[in-house]
Write a protein that holds these residues in place. Structure first.
Motif, PDB file in Angstrom:
ATOM      1  N   GLY A  65     -13.331 -28.051  -5.310  1.00  0.00           N
ATOM      2  CA  GLY A  65     -13.383 -29.385  -5.922  1.00  0.00           C
ATOM      3  C   GLY A  65     -12.832 -29.438  -7.336  1.00  0.00           C
ATOM      4  N   VAL A  66     -12.726 -28.287  -7.999  1.00  0.00           N
ATOM      5  CA  VAL A  66     -12.209 -28.304  -9.371  1.00  0.00           C
ATOM      6  C   VAL A  66     -10.704 -28.558  -9.349  1.00  0.00           C
ATOM      7  CG1 VAL A  66     -11.639 -26.828 -11.347  1.00  0.00           C
ATOM      8  CG2 VAL A  66     -13.981 -26.915 -10.508  1.00  0.00           C
ATOM      9  N   GLU A  67     -10.278 -29.501 -10.175  1.00  0.00           N
ATOM     10  CA  GLU A  67      -8.846 -29.789 -10.316  1.00  0.00           C
ATOM     11  C   GLU A  67      -8.398 -29.382 -11.710  1.00  0.00           C
ATOM     12  OE1 GLU A  67      -8.147 -33.890  -9.421  1.00  0.00           O
ATOM     13  OE2 GLU A  67      -8.819 -33.667  -7.339  1.00  0.00           O
ATOM     14  N   ALA A  76      -3.601 -20.558 -24.596  1.00  0.00           N
ATOM     15  CA  ALA A  76      -4.761 -20.194 -25.402  1.00  0.00           C
ATOM     16  C   ALA A  76      -6.025 -20.319 -24.548  1.00  0.00           C
ATOM     17  CB  ALA A  76      -4.850 -21.097 -26.624  1.00  0.00           C
ATOM     18  N   GLY A  77      -7.144 -19.905 -25.111  1.00  0.00           N
ATOM     19  CA  GLY A  77      -8.394 -19.884 -24.354  1.00  0.00           C
ATOM     20  C   GLY A  77      -9.059 -21.237 -24.247  1.00  0.00           C
ATOM     21  N   ILE A  78      -8.294 -22.252 -23.929  1.00  0.00           N
ATOM     22  CA  ILE A  78      -8.829 -23.612 -23.771  1.00  0.00           C
ATOM     23  C   ILE A  78      -8.319 -24.159 -22.441  1.00  0.00           C
ATOM     24  CG2 ILE A  78      -8.856 -25.961 -24.682  1.00  0.00           C
ATOM     25  CD1 ILE A  78      -8.455 -24.816 -27.447  1.00  0.00           C
ATOM     26  N   VAL A  79      -9.251 -24.525 -21.556  1.00  0.00           N
ATOM     27  CA  VAL A  79      -8.849 -24.997 -20.235  1.00  0.00           C
ATOM     28  C   VAL A  79      -9.497 -26.348 -19.951  1.00  0.00           C
ATOM     29  CG1 VAL A  79      -8.854 -24.508 -17.764  1.00  0.00           C
ATOM     30  CG2 VAL A  79      -8.613 -22.626 -19.383  1.00  0.00           C
ATOM     31  N   SER A  80      -8.669 -27.332 -19.586  1.00  0.00           N
ATOM     32  CA  SER A  80      -9.165 -28.652 -19.199  1.00  0.00           C
ATOM     33  C   SER A  80      -9.227 -28.739 -17.684  1.00  0.00           C
ATOM     34  CB  SER A  80      -8.222 -29.745 -19.715  1.00  0.00           C
ATOM     35  OG  SER A  80      -8.502 -30.020 -21.060  1.00  0.00           O
ATOM     36  N   PHE A  81     -10.286 -29.361 -17.181  1.00  0.00           N
ATOM     37  CA  PHE A  81     -10.373 -29.526 -15.722  1.00  0.00           C
ATOM     38  C   PHE A  81     -11.127 -30.801 -15.368  1.00  0.00           C
ATOM     39  CE2 PHE A  81     -14.821 -28.554 -14.957  1.00  0.00           C
ATOM     40  CZ  PHE A  81     -15.180 -27.817 -16.070  1.00  0.00           C
ATOM     41  N   LEU A  82     -11.089 -31.128 -14.089  1.00  0.00           N
ATOM     42  CA  LEU A  82     -11.800 -32.285 -13.546  1.00  0.00           C
ATOM     43  C   LEU A  82     -12.616 -31.832 -12.342  1.00  0.00           C
ATOM     44  CD1 LEU A  82      -8.729 -34.706 -13.461  1.00  0.00           C
ATOM     45  CD2 LEU A  82     -10.560 -34.741 -15.161  1.00  0.00           C
ATOM     46  N   LEU A  83     -13.668 -32.583 -12.047  1.00  0.00           N
ATOM     47  CA  LEU A  83     -14.459 -32.301 -10.841  1.00  0.00           C
ATOM     48  C   LEU A  83     -14.800 -33.638 -10.182  1.00  0.00           C
ATOM     49  CD1 LEU A  83     -15.887 -30.087  -9.141  1.00  0.00           C
ATOM     50  CD2 LEU A  83     -17.906 -30.415 -10.557  1.00  0.00           C
ATOM     51  N   PRO A  84     -13.783 -34.292  -9.595  1.00  0.00           N
ATOM     52  CA  PRO A  84     -14.045 -35.589  -8.982  1.00  0.00           C
ATOM     53  C   PRO A  84     -15.012 -35.452  -7.805  1.00  0.00           C
ATOM     54  CG  PRO A  84     -11.816 -34.815  -8.461  1.00  0.00           C
ATOM     55  CD  PRO A  84     -12.409 -33.839  -9.431  1.00  0.00           C
ATOM     56  N   PRO A  85     -15.838 -36.459  -7.519  1.00  0.00           N
ATOM     57  CA  PRO A  85     -15.825 -37.804  -8.099  1.00  0.00           C
ATOM     58  C   PRO A  85     -16.615 -37.903  -9.401  1.00  0.00           C
ATOM     59  CG  PRO A  85     -17.530 -37.715  -6.444  1.00  0.00           C
ATOM     60  CD  PRO A  85     -16.908 -36.333  -6.512  1.00  0.00           C
ATOM     61  N   PHE A  86     -17.074 -36.791  -9.929  1.00  0.00           N
ATOM     62  CA  PHE A  86     -17.893 -36.851 -11.137  1.00  0.00           C
ATOM     63  C   PHE A  86     -17.016 -37.135 -12.356  1.00  0.00           C
ATOM     64  CE2 PHE A  86     -19.896 -34.036  -8.098  1.00  0.00           C
ATOM     65  CZ  PHE A  86     -21.115 -34.657  -7.943  1.00  0.00           C
ATOM     66  N   THR A 122     -11.094 -35.449 -19.668  1.00  0.00           N
ATOM     67  CA  THR A 122     -11.264 -34.194 -18.920  1.00  0.00           C
ATOM     68  C   THR A 122     -12.517 -33.482 -19.423  1.00  0.00           C
ATOM     69  OG1 THR A 122     -10.075 -32.808 -20.520  1.00  0.00           O
ATOM     70  CG2 THR A 122      -8.741 -33.857 -18.807  1.00  0.00           C
ATOM     71  N   VAL A 123     -12.922 -32.470 -18.683  1.00  0.00           N
ATOM     72  CA  VAL A 123     -13.906 -31.519 -19.192  1.00  0.00           C
ATOM     73  C   VAL A 123     -13.106 -30.378 -19.791  1.00  0.00           C
ATOM     74  CG1 VAL A 123     -15.972 -30.172 -18.668  1.00  0.00           C
ATOM     75  CG2 VAL A 123     -15.326 -32.083 -17.187  1.00  0.00           C
ATOM     76  N   ARG A 124     -13.520 -29.854 -20.933  1.00  0.00           N
ATOM     77  CA  ARG A 124     -12.725 -28.813 -21.569  1.00  0.00           C
ATOM     78  C   ARG A 124     -13.596 -27.627 -21.969  1.00  0.00           C
ATOM     79  NH1 ARG A 124      -9.506 -30.204 -26.983  1.00  0.00           N
ATOM     80  NH2 ARG A 124     -11.478 -29.543 -27.874  1.00  0.00           N
ATOM     81  N   VAL A 125     -13.198 -26.480 -21.504  1.00  0.00           N
ATOM     82  CA  VAL A 125     -13.892 -25.237 -21.858  1.00  0.00           C
ATOM     83  C   VAL A 125     -13.098 -24.539 -22.942  1.00  0.00           C
ATOM     84  CG1 VAL A 125     -14.975 -23.165 -20.926  1.00  0.00           C
ATOM     85  CG2 VAL A 125     -14.192 -24.946 -19.372  1.00  0.00           C
ATOM     86  N   SER A 126     -13.758 -24.105 -23.996  1.00  0.00           N
ATOM     87  CA  SER A 126     -13.095 -23.332 -25.050  1.00  0.00           C
ATOM     88  C   SER A 126     -13.762 -21.972 -25.139  1.00  0.00           C
ATOM     89  CB  SER A 126     -13.234 -24.027 -26.402  1.00  0.00           C
ATOM     90  OG  SER A 126     -12.919 -25.383 -26.297  1.00  0.00           O
TER      91      SER A 126
END
Lengths: 151, 138
Positions: A65-67, A76-86, A122-126
């Motif tokens: 489900g992760v897009e 770099a160590g920063i990743v944006s992602f989505l988890l629809p429908p959330f 987006t959701v973003r992990v750093s």
């Protein structure tokens, strides 16, 4: 154009070169030593971050489900992602409840995200020096739990 | 059921859940009550002051209130739908004077950061002012 950030191989080679220099020049001046130690430590830090970034990218890709809207591994160590429908905010709140802190929203880049068709954000992990593989595992376990919610 | 009885019901239901399940419950509520969320996503219905987009309407139909609320985030929508459920069916006078404190009593800490709590405190104030105006109009 030069490389902005070195890759894993580049970091490892740089660290090894600095270490070799330090071993080969025990009589060098204090300033020279400080400069090469700084180079060594920085290369080691970058190396760890690059390895962790690669691990994060691989593990995130495996969560159902992760897009990953960028489609290519970031430099770099920063990743944006989505988890629809959330919605990104919902994902961030539910991760927070599981002890994982991430950012959500448009990250002060609304025009860019609009142009990419990501106006919802987006959701973003750093990643930082203080993160390790267990943190990535906890993030992915948290996402799996969210993805399993039946709305 | 009165507005305050519905408030008690929500406080009791959510009070029995751990925080993760509270949010899951709110998201489910957001999906399951279309009759409380069908408000046009237009500027005149947008409630300013909330971090997320929130659209609300409060009208009177045959002497009783009808509230609808929508948001793009499911957690915020669920919180607003709880309010919509409480206000809908209440008399304007009843809604204007009720002591609405479910967000203070529920421990939804993350969704209720200081900014967000201001947002929902403001929303309740706005709704009660509007209910008072409707009561006066009658």
């Amino acid at each position: 154009m030069g490389e902005v950030l070195p890759d894993v191989k580049g970091c490892a080679e740089k660290a090894a070169r600095e270490l070799d220099w330090l071993k080969a020049n025990p009589q060098a001046s204090r300033e020279e030593w400080a400069s090469h130690i700084r180079g060594y430590v920085l290369a080691k830090f970058l190396l760890e971050e690059e390895k962790l970034r690669d691990y994060l990218w691989e593990e995130l890709s495996r969560v159902p489900g992760v897009e990953l809207p960028l489609g290519v591994k970031p430099r770099a160590g920063i990743v944006s992602f989505l988890l629809p429908p959330f919605y990104p905010y919902d994902v961030a709140v539910l991760l927070d409840q599981q002890g994982v802190a991430v950012r959500s929203g448009t990250h002060c880049a609304q025009p860019l995200l609009d142009s990419m068709g990501l106006s919802q954000g987006t959701v973003r992990v750093s990643l930082g020096l203080y993160n390790n593989a267990q943190d990535v595992d906890r993030l992915c376990a948290g996402l799996r739990r969210i993805a399993a919610i039946k709305l | 059921m009165t507005l305050l009885e519905r408030q008690e019901q929500y406080v009791n239901t959510l009070g029995e859940l751990d925080s993760f399940d509270q949010y899951t419950y709110l998201m489910g509520l957001a999906m399951k009550r279309p009759e409380l969320s069908g408000v046009p996503r237009e500027e005149e219905y947008r409630f300013l002051g909330c971090q997320s987009n929130l659209w609300v309407s409060l009208e009177e139909e045959e002497g009783l209130l009808r509230m609808r609320a929508d948001s793009d985030t499911l957690i915020v929508k669920g919180m607003a739908v709880m309010l919509a459920d409480m206000f809908t069916g209440a008399a304007p006078q009843e809604a204007a004077q009720a002591h609405i404190d479910l967000f203070q009593r529920l421990d939804l800490e993350v969704a209720l950061t200081s900014v967000r709590r201001n947002g929902f405190t403001e929303l309740i104030r706005f709704l009660q002012n509007r209910a008072a105006a409707l009561a006066e109009y009658n």
